[in-house]
Design a protein around this motif. Structure first.
Motif, PDB file in Angstrom:
ATOM      1  N   ASP A   1       3.041   6.918   1.591  1.00  0.00           N
ATOM      2  CA  ASP A   1       3.242   8.030   1.734  1.00  0.00           C
ATOM      3  C   ASP A   1       2.803   9.166   2.108  1.00  0.00           C
ATOM      4  O   ASP A   1       3.520  10.090   2.969  1.00  0.00           O
ATOM      5  CB  ASP A   1       3.172   8.629   0.147  1.00  0.00           C
ATOM      6  N   ARG A   2       1.169   9.062   1.806  1.00  0.00           N
ATOM      7  CA  ARG A   2       0.251   9.992   2.272  1.00  0.00           C
ATOM      8  C   ARG A   2       0.595  10.144   3.897  1.00  0.00           C
ATOM      9  O   ARG A   2       0.867  11.515   4.865  1.00  0.00           O
ATOM     10  CB  ARG A   2      -1.575   9.764   1.495  1.00  0.00           C
TER      11      ARG A   2
ATOM     12  N   GLU B   1       1.259  -1.179  -0.291  1.00  0.00           N
ATOM     13  CA  GLU B   1       0.488  -0.287   0.401  1.00  0.00           C
ATOM     14  C   GLU B   1       0.918   0.978   0.337  1.00  0.00           C
ATOM     15  O   GLU B   1       0.935   2.193   1.388  1.00  0.00           O
ATOM     16  CB  GLU B   1      -0.809  -0.010   1.183  1.00  0.00           C
ATOM     17  N   PRO B   2       1.749   0.990  -1.059  1.00  0.00           N
ATOM     18  CA  PRO B   2       2.694   2.947  -1.382  1.00  0.00           C
ATOM     19  C   PRO B   2       2.167   3.713  -1.141  1.00  0.00           C
ATOM     20  O   PRO B   2       2.205   4.879  -0.494  1.00  0.00           O
ATOM     21  CB  PRO B   2       3.703   2.046  -1.966  1.00  0.00           C
ATOM     22  N   ALA B   3       0.290   4.038  -1.496  1.00  0.00           N
ATOM     23  CA  ALA B   3      -0.084   5.631  -1.452  1.00  0.00           C
ATOM     24  C   ALA B   3      -0.512   5.854  -0.190  1.00  0.00           C
ATOM     25  O   ALA B   3      -0.384   7.039   0.416  1.00  0.00           O
ATOM     26  CB  ALA B   3      -0.689   5.319  -2.484  1.00  0.00           C
TER      27      ALA B   3
END
Ligand SMILES: [Zn+2]
Length: 512
Positions: free
Chosen positions: A476-477, A471-473
């Motif tokens: 990142d958030r 779940e990189p997004a």
């Protein structure tokens, strides 16, 4: 809603009034704050614990709104409770470790005292007392260090002799579930010999680091002993609530129930202690608020922190903005509590120090004034005092740090000296941000900077599986939000490493 209720009450009173002397205006609502030290949320029935003996705490949650994702901003007593009373993060009120005094902020007790409240408190923990400036604003503050819940309730009952015309702020801080786990209720406390043995004097380091596997072996006993302490405090809270009811202090009261932090029961290598990590066992606390205008039985899912409590109570009490402290970090969650707002929120937290030098799971553990160690994978480099040179110890074979092996491993000595230069003893703390569902954790790395990990609390409430790569997004958030918060933290910049130093650390596997 609150105003509506008051208006309805006034109309009803006038409709059936007989000639009588004019009555004083109704006093402002009473505020009852009950905190239980070291109470993990997941050991409370209202939070789903099947073996819970927490009927009173569960009833308080039903009477009001229960916050399903409540955390402490730092899992130690003084930082947490100072944040609860001021709405400030620990690095802003100054108490960033247990027994450090709070140095800034206006407490809710000060605000309410200025509005004519009788402000009274009893605490069984000296980490929450005049010594740490947590008595500020209380006209009476009783400290009963180490006493069990029956004593706290008895003192709280004595504090109910406040003038009946004055609204009351009462805070009762119970200590019982804090280690050692020894419930005073002999009739109800289970036999837990394995736990009693590891809790013996002088075995603290062994108990907390699972040396010899003793901590893990004692877990079934210690878990039952911990629950017995919680059952005991629950019964004493019932007695306090009865006394409040009899004194007419519950009818129009806001009643807050919460804890200052959780407790490690082996998760992430933390045994019978709280502070060094930012995972659910340490951060998650029960929190409920009931009172006038709050419909019972509600559950708020968005995350909240103890730093939100003071701003929330100030709004519930309709204290004019001009009388509220400004520049606080917490936020009123009344709109979520009343179902008027549903948008997501985020909360942040930092770990405390690992106070014992032997603590193995933490990069820098110990206390700057009494000794600390930098932990590599195999060796620990330890400083006993600022004047003595550090000593090097092989961790697995010498957990008590008796044999200095510096001469045999000069390259490790130099590498861990560099690690220490990059990380101040109080600087290597984990940080976390949570949106309720996901939690992103920053963990200090030997070579400097932080490693990140993401946990999906919906499918993994124990926060054991890192899903940052999947779940990189989301990672990142959340990481951007955490980094923005970290930029506010005080602390020095780490030293820059020369290329040779970097190469030395890489050769030892400390930099990949
Ligand atoms: Zn505590």
């Amino acid at each position: 809603m609150l105003r509506g209720l008051l208006l309805f009450g006034a109309l009803f009173a006038s409709a059936c009034a007989r000639p009588s002397p004019p009555r004083a205006p109704a006093r402002a609502p009473d505020v009852i704050v009950i905190t239980v030290d070291t109470l993990r949320a997941d050991r409370v029935g209202a939070y789903g614990y099947a073996s819970a003996r927490t009927a009173t705490i569960d009833a308080l949650a039903r009477r009001g709104v229960r916050f399903a994702n409540a955390i402490t901003p730092q899992p130690r007593t003084t930082p947490a409770l100072a944040s609860m009373w001021t709405g400030l993060s620990p690095h802003r009120h100054g108490a960033r470790e247990v027994l450090f005094p709070r140095r800034a902020g206006t407490t809710l007790a000060e605000v309410l005292a200025a509005r004519g409240y009788a402000t009274r408190a009893v605490s069984a923990n000296r980490a929450a007392s005049a010594e740490t400036n947590l008595d500020t604003g209380f006209e009476r503050f009783e400290l009963r260090t180490g006493e069990d819940a029956s004593v706290v309730t008895a003192v709280a009952r004595e504090l109910l002799d406040a003038p009946p015309e004055a609204p009351l702020l009462l805070w009762a801080h119970y200590l019982d579930p804090h280690a050692p786990y020894r419930a005073p209720d002999a009739a109800a406390a289970p036999e837990t010999p394995a736990c009693a043995a590891i809790q013996a004097e002088g075995r603290r380091a062994e108990m907390q680091t699972n040396r010899g596997g003793h901590s893990e072996a004692a877990l079934p006993d210690c878990s039952r002993a911990y629950d017995a302490e919680i059952a005991w405090v629950d019964a004493q809270i019932a007695t306090l609530l009865d006394a409040l009811r009899a004194a007419g202090r519950l009818k129009r009261a806001f009643v807050v129930f919460t804890s200052d932090h959780g407790e490690g029961l082996g998760e992430r290598g933390l045994w019978y202690e709280h502070g060094p990590n930012v995972h659910a066992s340490n951060l998650d606390v029960p929190l409920s608020i009931g009172g006038p205008g709050i419909a019972g039985g509600g559950v708020v899912e968005v995350p909240v922190s103890l730093i939100d409590l003071a701003p929330t109570l100030l709004e519930l009490l309709e204290v004019p903005p001009s009388e509220r402290p400004t520049d606080v970090d917490g936020e009123s969650v009344v709109p979520w509590l009343r179902g008027e707002r549903a948008e997501p929120r985020r909360v942040v937290a930092e770990a405390a120090d690992a106070l014992i030098p032997e603590f193995a799971e933490t990069l820098i553990a110990g206390h700057p004034t009494t000794g600390y160690c930098a932990h590599g994978a195999t060796f620990a480099l330890c400083w006993r005092s600022p004047r003595e040179p550090a000593t090097l110890h092989e961790r697995a074979s010498d957990p008590d740090h008796r044999a200095d092996v510096s001469a045999a491993h000069p390259e490790v000595y130099d590498a861990l000296t560099l690690v220490r230069a990059r990380w101040a003893p109080r600087g290597t703390r984990e940080h976390a941000v949570s949106d309720g569902r996901y939690k992103l954790v920053h963990r200090p790395r030997l070579e400097g900077g932080y490693a990140r990990a993401l946990y999906d609390r919906a499918s993994d409430p124990g926060e054991t599986r890192d899903v940052a790569e999947a779940e990189p997004a989301i990672a990142d958030r959340l990481e951007a939000a955490l980094e923005a918060w970290e930029r506010q933290l005080p602390g020095r910049d780490p030293i820059a490493l020369s290329p040779q130093q970097e190469e030395a650390l890489r050769a030892l596997g400390y930099i990949r």
